[in-house]
Write a protein that holds these residues in place. Structure first.
Motif, mmCIF file in Angstrom:
data_model
loop_
_atom_site.group_PDB
_atom_site.id
_atom_site.type_symbol
_atom_site.label_atom_id
_atom_site.label_comp_id
_atom_site.label_asym_id
_atom_site.label_seq_id
_atom_site.Cartn_x
_atom_site.Cartn_y
_atom_site.Cartn_z
ATOM 1 N N UNK A 99 -20.963 -12.046 33.823
ATOM 2 C CA UNK A 99 -22.043 -12.961 33.470
ATOM 3 C C UNK A 99 -21.421 -14.271 33.043
ATOM 4 N N UNK A 100 -21.796 -15.375 33.690
ATOM 5 C CA UNK A 100 -21.187 -16.659 33.323
ATOM 6 C C UNK A 100 -21.523 -17.042 31.881
ATOM 7 N N UNK A 101 -20.547 -17.638 31.230
ATOM 8 C CA UNK A 101 -20.743 -18.075 29.846
ATOM 9 C C UNK A 101 -21.494 -19.401 29.768
ATOM 10 N N UNK A 102 -21.587 -20.090 30.909
ATOM 11 C CA UNK A 102 -22.326 -21.350 30.959
ATOM 12 C C UNK A 102 -23.346 -21.271 32.087
ATOM 13 N N UNK A 103 -24.530 -21.793 31.806
ATOM 14 C CA UNK A 103 -25.612 -21.815 32.799
ATOM 15 C C UNK A 103 -26.591 -22.902 32.384
ATOM 16 N N UNK A 104 -27.484 -23.273 33.305
ATOM 17 C CA UNK A 104 -28.567 -24.161 32.920
ATOM 18 C C UNK A 104 -29.370 -23.467 31.820
ATOM 19 N N UNK A 105 -29.923 -24.220 30.859
ATOM 20 C CA UNK A 105 -30.553 -23.608 29.688
ATOM 21 C C UNK A 105 -31.529 -22.470 29.979
ATOM 22 N N UNK A 106 -32.441 -22.663 30.912
ATOM 23 C CA UNK A 106 -33.432 -21.618 31.186
ATOM 24 C C UNK A 106 -32.878 -20.461 32.017
ATOM 25 N N UNK A 107 -31.627 -20.589 32.470
ATOM 26 C CA UNK A 107 -31.043 -19.538 33.301
ATOM 27 C C UNK A 107 -29.964 -18.729 32.583
ATOM 28 N N UNK A 108 -29.710 -19.043 31.341
ATOM 29 C CA UNK A 108 -28.715 -18.283 30.594
ATOM 30 C C UNK A 108 -29.126 -16.810 30.538
ATOM 31 N N UNK A 109 -28.200 -15.950 30.932
ATOM 32 C CA UNK A 109 -28.465 -14.515 30.952
ATOM 33 C C UNK A 109 -29.193 -14.031 32.183
ATOM 34 N N UNK A 110 -29.537 -14.938 33.081
ATOM 35 C CA UNK A 110 -30.271 -14.566 34.298
ATOM 36 C C UNK A 110 -29.400 -14.642 35.546
ATOM 37 N N UNK A 111 -28.124 -14.953 35.367
ATOM 38 C CA UNK A 111 -27.220 -15.109 36.508
ATOM 39 C C UNK A 111 -26.078 -14.104 36.422
ATOM 40 N N UNK A 112 -25.497 -13.847 37.569
ATOM 41 C CA UNK A 112 -24.338 -12.970 37.665
ATOM 42 C C UNK A 112 -23.363 -13.616 38.634
ATOM 43 N N UNK A 113 -22.112 -13.723 38.244
ATOM 44 C CA UNK A 113 -21.103 -14.260 39.148
ATOM 45 C C UNK A 113 -20.285 -13.112 39.729
ATOM 46 N N UNK A 114 -19.924 -13.271 40.990
ATOM 47 C CA UNK A 114 -19.102 -12.265 41.664
ATOM 48 C C UNK A 114 -18.042 -12.957 42.514
ATOM 49 N N UNK A 115 -16.876 -12.325 42.526
ATOM 50 C CA UNK A 115 -15.802 -12.712 43.426
ATOM 51 C C UNK A 115 -15.588 -11.538 44.361
ATOM 52 N N UNK A 116 -15.764 -11.787 45.663
ATOM 53 C CA UNK A 116 -15.644 -10.735 46.669
ATOM 54 C C UNK A 116 -14.631 -11.147 47.724
ATOM 55 N N UNK A 117 -13.981 -10.157 48.308
ATOM 56 C CA UNK A 117 -12.994 -10.413 49.360
ATOM 57 C C UNK A 117 -13.444 -9.759 50.649
ATOM 58 N N UNK A 118 -13.385 -10.533 51.722
ATOM 59 C CA UNK A 118 -13.793 -10.022 53.033
ATOM 60 C C UNK A 118 -12.835 -8.939 53.494
ATOM 61 N N UNK A 119 -13.384 -7.830 53.931
ATOM 62 C CA UNK A 119 -12.568 -6.732 54.435
ATOM 63 C C UNK A 119 -12.017 -7.096 55.814
ATOM 64 N N UNK A 120 -10.831 -6.642 56.152
ATOM 65 C CA UNK A 120 -10.247 -6.981 57.459
ATOM 66 C C UNK A 120 -11.111 -6.571 58.631
ATOM 67 N N UNK A 121 -11.850 -5.470 58.485
ATOM 68 C CA UNK A 121 -12.656 -4.960 59.619
ATOM 69 C C UNK A 121 -14.001 -5.645 59.732
ATOM 70 N N UNK A 122 -14.376 -6.479 58.742
ATOM 71 C CA UNK A 122 -15.707 -7.085 58.750
ATOM 72 C C UNK A 122 -15.847 -8.068 59.899
ATOM 73 N N UNK A 123 -16.771 -7.790 60.764
ATOM 74 C CA UNK A 123 -17.041 -8.678 61.903
ATOM 75 C C UNK A 123 -18.537 -8.868 62.004
ATOM 76 N N UNK A 124 -18.943 -10.020 62.525
ATOM 77 C CA UNK A 124 -20.363 -10.255 62.738
ATOM 78 C C UNK A 124 -20.845 -9.324 63.843
ATOM 79 N N UNK A 125 -21.967 -8.658 63.576
ATOM 80 C CA UNK A 125 -22.530 -7.704 64.545
ATOM 81 C C UNK A 125 -23.203 -8.441 65.703
#
Length: 196
Positions: A170-196
């Protein structure tokens, strides 16, 4: 949603006049390098914030007025803008980017397009490329959106075929009305991931 009409009429409550606070906070401690894509960039506040720290940043948006407005701001680094549809990108976008940075594109899409979004992001990333995203978990919005919220468990199901989750917080900084309503994620593309 007619995004172009919204920009022409100035009906853009998502434009806060500054980059996402969570993203800006992350960038102060972490560098993004290489080719970086920002889908649904609007008038480019996040694009310019990322460009301040390096990398080659490309902001895309489906609304021509958003892109034209983004180009009127002073350049902060190696950034540029193109009018483009995430679901109909030119072939030269394929496996081109080291990073995708997401803030308001995913939540603006109808829920039925979420799987297509994940596939489109996987298709533009190089194998091992990363997605840095700020998701709305519980947007302060009544009715059916946009923005459309999503639960972390739903994110797991949507992204796991193409991505490995590296970090979730959960980000420690957000727009005032969005505090606690956001989630940050860091994701890594898998080698096998291809567009279908």
């Amino acid at each position: 949603m007619d995004w172009e009409q919204r920009y022409r009429e100035g009906d853009t409550p998502w434009n806060r006049g500054e980059p996402s606070p969570g993203l800006a906070d992350y960038l102060q401690a972490h560098s993004l390098a290489g080719d970086i894509l920002v889908p649904g960039c609007g008038v480019g506040h996040d694009v310019r914030e990322i460009a301040k720290y390096g990398g080659r940043v490309l902001g895309i948006d489906i609304a021509p007025t958003a892109i034209a407005t983004a180009k009127t701001f002073p350049v902060t680094g190696n950034e540029r803008y193109e009018r483009a549809d995430l679901f109909a990108l030119p072939s030269d976008y394929s496996h081109r980017f080291n990073w995708v940075v997401e803030y308001t594109c995913f939540c603006a899409l109808d829920r039925v397009l979420r799987s297509r979004y994940v596939e489109a992001i996987a298709a533009v990333l190089k194998p091992g490329g990363r997605l840095l995203a700020v998701f709305y978990i519980n947007p302060d919005k009544t009715g059916d959106g946009p923005p459309h919220g999503i639960e972390p468990e739903q994110l797991d199901v949507l992204f796991s075929p193409h991505f490995q989750l590296l970090k979730d917080w959960q980000p420690q900084k957000a727009y005032p009305k969005q505090m606690g309503r956001e989630r940050m994620r860091l994701l890594q593309r898998l080698p096998r991931a291809e567009k279908q």
